[in-house]
Design a protein around this motif. Structure first.
Motif, PDB file in Angstrom:
ATOM      1  N   ASP A  88       6.090   3.792  -1.208  1.00  0.00           N
ATOM      2  CA  ASP A  88       4.893   3.341  -0.376  1.00  0.00           C
ATOM      3  C   ASP A  88       4.040   2.284  -1.213  1.00  0.00           C
ATOM      4  O   ASP A  88       3.415   1.262  -0.887  1.00  0.00           O
ATOM      5  CB  ASP A  88       3.730   4.501   0.045  1.00  0.00           C
ATOM      6  CG  ASP A  88       4.590   5.219   0.935  1.00  0.00           C
ATOM      7  OD1 ASP A  88       5.680   4.795   1.393  1.00  0.00           O
ATOM      8  OD2 ASP A  88       4.036   6.437   1.125  1.00  0.00           O
ATOM      9  N   GLU A  91       5.521  -1.073  -1.292  1.00  0.00           N
ATOM     10  CA  GLU A  91       5.285  -1.801  -0.126  1.00  0.00           C
ATOM     11  C   GLU A  91       3.764  -2.250   0.009  1.00  0.00           C
ATOM     12  O   GLU A  91       3.642  -3.561   0.493  1.00  0.00           O
ATOM     13  CB  GLU A  91       5.578  -0.785   1.175  1.00  0.00           C
ATOM     14  CG  GLU A  91       7.055  -0.620   1.491  1.00  0.00           C
ATOM     15  CD  GLU A  91       7.178   0.103   2.587  1.00  0.00           C
ATOM     16  OE1 GLU A  91       6.254   0.397   3.583  1.00  0.00           O
ATOM     17  OE2 GLU A  91       8.472   0.557   2.484  1.00  0.00           O
ATOM     18  N   MET A  92       2.909  -1.432  -0.333  1.00  0.00           N
ATOM     19  CA  MET A  92       1.579  -1.660  -0.525  1.00  0.00           C
ATOM     20  C   MET A  92       1.262  -2.959  -1.541  1.00  0.00           C
ATOM     21  O   MET A  92       0.672  -4.105  -1.172  1.00  0.00           O
ATOM     22  CB  MET A  92       0.792  -0.830  -0.888  1.00  0.00           C
ATOM     23  CG  MET A  92      -0.856  -0.968  -0.869  1.00  0.00           C
ATOM     24  SD  MET A  92      -1.328  -1.166   0.917  1.00  0.00           S
ATOM     25  CE  MET A  92      -2.192   0.200   1.165  1.00  0.00           C
ATOM     26  N   LYS A  95       2.439  -6.159   0.326  1.00  0.00           N
ATOM     27  CA  LYS A  95       1.609  -6.635   1.298  1.00  0.00           C
ATOM     28  C   LYS A  95       0.306  -7.339   0.681  1.00  0.00           C
ATOM     29  O   LYS A  95      -0.033  -8.278   0.996  1.00  0.00           O
ATOM     30  CB  LYS A  95       0.949  -5.522   1.962  1.00  0.00           C
ATOM     31  CG  LYS A  95       1.077  -5.902   3.421  1.00  0.00           C
ATOM     32  CD  LYS A  95       0.668  -4.618   4.230  1.00  0.00           C
ATOM     33  CE  LYS A  95       1.914  -4.388   5.245  1.00  0.00           C
ATOM     34  NZ  LYS A  95       2.023  -2.683   5.809  1.00  0.00           N
ATOM     35  N   MET A 139      -2.871   4.983  -3.211  1.00  0.00           N
ATOM     36  CA  MET A 139      -2.912   3.475  -2.467  1.00  0.00           C
ATOM     37  C   MET A 139      -4.263   2.949  -2.880  1.00  0.00           C
ATOM     38  O   MET A 139      -4.499   1.736  -2.970  1.00  0.00           O
ATOM     39  CB  MET A 139      -3.159   3.755  -1.051  1.00  0.00           C
ATOM     40  CG  MET A 139      -1.623   4.285  -0.492  1.00  0.00           C
ATOM     41  SD  MET A 139      -0.750   2.917  -0.745  1.00  0.00           S
ATOM     42  CE  MET A 139       0.954   3.740  -0.212  1.00  0.00           C
TER      43      MET A 139
END
Ligand SMILES: Cc1cc2nc3c(=O)[nH]c(=O)nc-3n(C[C@H](O)[C@H](O)[C@H](O)COP(=O)(O)O)c2cc1C
Ligand code: SF4
Lengths: 158, 637
Positions: A88, A91-92, A95, A139
């Motif tokens: 994750d 992926e963040m 992005k 995150m």
């Protein structure tokens, strides 16, 4: 320019076939990646077919054939980091930077990479920005790290 | 700060006989500071990332300020294993173990412990249940069940100081070997000790050496395999960083035993500190005449050079490693011929793992008989594991062979944190398997682990609790495998890709009922049709998880449910209306603006926008806990 820097590196080697990987490593350290002209010159120096030099340069993950960003962001994908959500995080990061792992931003400021295990498993998941280990990433922390890094760099240069 | 022995003096001085080694050792001990006061700061990778270098700098400047630089030695050490509690600082001579040390604690440690001999209580380890504090490393439960043979010096000596190593009996083994034993006797001793290779396969080291020793040819090589490709393992790294001299000593002994005069250490490019410490160690040995011509006057010549890898897991496989050292792409070749007969440049070559070689140093120092008493009948000695995942004491542990998984995870590892339930333990990395709770009493041995579908491997041990999805883990390892396959064998190259694709589909909720059978079929084909150990073992993570956790696969395939709430396509986040206090936290934090609401207006997640990153859950204050994550069930909003 390329010639001079390259010849300096090559001058330490005796031109044995076994030197290929060490030469590529030194060239990448010097230039940040492996320029195509350099590969051809190395092939000539070692009396190897260029195809063999290219084959080695593309076999190993360590080598890059295109210019990299000034700042390397590596998201650890080792097992310990994985079970704590490293995918994750990657992926963040993709992005936020707008690039895929293995790529470089068009302004050559950042390159994003994944890597396997930096030995900081106790602090998983970890992200490396240059040599700095950022541990126990979430995150939110990632966003902070990426944005402060951006801002700092921008204010430094601008 | 005082250095044990001035390095300048060693420049002209050579250790040219076993006697001169003893003299040198005596001079080091004589030159030690009289107070014996020493601050040892762990600078292993774990502690470094927790900031141990800042702590060290603080000690240096603070001790100067307090005028103590001549009384106290401040030194770096390698990994102490308990990485999760770093930075770790040990104060000698009383061996006081401080954890979570920050640079702010440094003045207090100096004024209290070093000057007043008082303990700084708050930095000691404490038993959470009884509140009992532990003063010394040996009292701490994490260390109690361990047996540190290979890691004996790791965390105790300064890895950049040959004097420090010699002080703890360094090079005594090689002195004994070259002056008093024949190569055959050394091989015999290694055979007697029962040592088996720690690189994964567990091949008896003595037999390998004998083969290379008997192989014809003047030119032979010793290669130390420090490639450590398992993406969750850092044992070899810690050993190379923390005790590089023991690795060199093991290689020297191997060289003497098989008649090789050249050694190569193949280290991963990602381990710059290991490369640095090894090269420093090699230079210091050469300086003192311990490497080079005529080692200790025995007529035995030995030199060692370092070759850096270039980031390919398959290069840990011995024939691929040789190809890489020869400057080619790291593609394995079929065996036989084995490297012990035909290895580097076609010459007989011994390839041993880092940990194996350190074991060799210990065996030759303490005797084969001593070693063969450690461990079990068929598995001698100890094994280092990097214990990671959802376990309290993440770190590096060394246990006697035959210790059970339960003892490692619960007694040494401290069990599962956060009140969660244990689910499985994965050993052997990409080549290993997942072992369920029923089998936790299994003793750790090469054969027992293989019998249940896993392997000992090089020592990665990943503990998983109920919040880990088993299918996702299988997918993770197959992703790794398909990326690392060198591509020579079609079943390995394409089979792993297909297996990965199927697993990916299953985790995305797109699995179909045939998938499990197809996975089995592909796994068998990949195993049978591959020439190297990579292809032969990488189906293990899939096969073992299907064997023990078939239900979880079924849930993913049939019910589109991930019970661990990991697989993103199968979960959704919701805000419980009655719990939400409309605090705006999640609303502001959501990276894709998927949260609708306002001040005084209960928030709601727009499922069409949500990317399921879980940020809302992370930021929702625990006193509200309004965000929930569900899988496979209908939510009434
Ligand atoms: C795909 C693959 C990866 C391997 N990676 C390593 C490694 O990282 N380190 C290692 O010591 N051995 C590794 N091995 C095992 C080596 O091939 C070899 O058996 C070992 O280095 C021999 O040393 P030992 O007898 O001391 O165990 C690997 C094997 C395979 C098939
Ligand atoms: S089994 Fe896989 S990694 Fe090994 S040689 Fe074949 S293709 Fe390469």
């Amino acid at each position: 320019m390329l010639d001079r820097r390259l010849n300096k590196i090559l001058s330490v080697f005796e031109g044995e076939k076994g030197d290929l990987i060490s030469i590529l490593q030194r060239v990448q350290e010097e230039f940040g990646f492996l320029p195509e002209d350099a590969l051809a010159a190395i092939a000539e120096f070692l009396k190897l077919p260029p195809s063999q030099v290219f084959s080695v340069a593309t076999f190993y993950d360590y080598f890059h054939l295109t210019r990299r960003g000034d700042h390397l962001i590596c998201v650890c994908q080792g097992t310990a980091c994985h079970v704590r959500g490293a995918r994750d995080i990657l992926e963040m990061a993709e992005k936020t930077l707008g690039i895929k792992s293995g790529q470089t931003t068009p302004d050559f400021k950042y390159s994003l990479d994944r890597l396997a295990c930096v030995g900081s498993c106790a602090l998983a998941p970890v992200v490396l920005v240059g040599d700095d280990v950022h541990s126990k990433m979430t995150m939110k922390k990632l966003k902070d790290v990426l944005t402060t890094n951006r801002d700092n760099k921008e204010s430094e240069t601008g | 700060m005082k250095k044990p022995a001035p390095r300048e003096s060693s420049k002209s001085f050579k250790i040219d006989s076993p006697e001169s080694l003893q003299l040198f050792k005596k001079s080091i001990v004589a030159g030690e500071s009289a107070t014996g006061k020493e601050v040892v700061i762990c600078c292993g990778s774990g502690c470094m990332s927790s900031g141990s270098e800042h702590v060290r700098e603080a000690f240096v400047s603070e001790s100067k300020q307090q005028g103590l630089e001549d009384e106290v030695t401040i030194k770096r050490s390698g990994c102490r294993g308990l990485c999760v509690r770093g930075p770790i600082v040990v104060v000698d001579p009383d061996d006081i173990f401080y954890q979570y040390v920050t640079k702010e604690d440094v003045p207090e440690i100096i004024s209290e412990t070093l000057l007043e001999n008082r303990v700084v209580e708050k930095l000691l380890d404490e038993d959470p249940a009884t509140g009992k504090k532990y003063l010394h490393e040996d009292d701490i439960p994490f260390y109690k069940k361990q047996k540190r043979v290979v890691l004996k010096n790791c965390g105790r000596i300064d890895p950049t100081s040959i004097e420090d190593y010699i002080k703890v009996d360094g090079f005594q083994a090689v002195a004994k070997v070259v002056s008093r034993m024949t190569p055959e006797e050394v091989i015999e001793d290694i055979k007697l000790s029962g040592l088996r290779g720690r690189g994964g396969a567990g091949f008896p080291t003595g037999i390998k050496w004998e083969t290379a020793g008997n192989a014809p040819g003047e030119e032979k090589y010793i290669i130390c395999n420090g490639d450590e490709g398992d993406p969750g393992a850092f044992m070899d790294r810690s050993v190379m960083e923390g005790d590089p001299f023991s690795v060199l000593e093991g290689m020297m002994i191997a060289g003497y035993a098989v008649g090789a005069s050249r050694g190569i250490i193949y280290v991963r490019a990602e381990y710059p500190l290991a490369v640095h410490h090894l090269s420093t160690a090699i230079a210091q040995c050469a300086d003192l005449g311990l490497l080079g011509r005529d080692v200790m006057g025995s007529g035995f010549d030995f030199e060692i050079k370092i070759v850096k890898g270039a980031g390919a897991f398959v290069c840990g496989e011995e024939t691929a490693l040789i190809a890489s050292v020869e400057g080619r792409s790291g593609q394995p070749r079929p065996k036989p011929p084995f490297p012990a007969i035909q290895g580097l440049w076609g010459k007989p070559t011994i390839i041993n793992n880092v940990e194996t070689l350190v074991n060799v140093s210990r065996i030759m120092l303490n005797g084969a008989e001593w070693y063969s008493k450690i461990g079990t009948e068929t598995n001698k000695g100890t094994k280092i594991f990097s214990l990671v995942g959802t376990v309290r004491n993440v770190g590096l542990v060394e246990v006697e062979m035959g210790t059970t998984l339960r003892e490692i995870i619960y007694d040494v590892g401290g069990g599962i944190p956060g009140g969660k339930r244990f689910k499985a333990v994965q050993t052997g990395g990409p080549s290993g398997g997942c072992i369920p709770e029923e089998l936790l009493d299994l003793p750790v041995e090469y054969e027992t682990l293989a019998n249940v579908g896993s392997i000992m491997g090089s020592g990665g041990m990943l503990v998983m609790d109920e919040s880990t999805c088993i299918v996702n883990i299988a997918r993770y390892f197959l992703d790794f495998a398909q990326h690392e396959s060198c591509g020579q064998c079609v079943p390995c190259r394409l089979g792993t890709k297909q297996m990965f694709k199927i697993l990916k589909d299953i985790t995305k909720g797109e699995g179909n009922p045939q998938d499990i059978n197809t996975l089995f079929y592909l796994a068998e084909a990949v195993k049978a049709g591959s020439i190297c150990g990579l292809g032969m073992t990488v189906p293990n993570p899939v096969l073992s998880t299907i064997k023990y956790f078939r239900d979880e696969y079924r849930e993913h395939i049939h019910e589109k449910r991930c019970r661990a709430l990991v697989c993103r396509s199968l979960i959704s986040y919701h805000i419980k209306e009655y719990k939400c206090k409309a605090c705006l936290k999640c609303l502001q934090a959501c990276p894709v603006d998927a949260i609708i609401g306002a001040k005084w207006q209960v928030h709601e997640i727009d499922q069409t926008k949500c990317v399921k990153c879980g940020t809302c859950m992370e930021v929702c204050p625990s006193r509200f806990s309004a965000v929930e994550c569900v899988s496979g069930q209908v939510i009434e909003d």
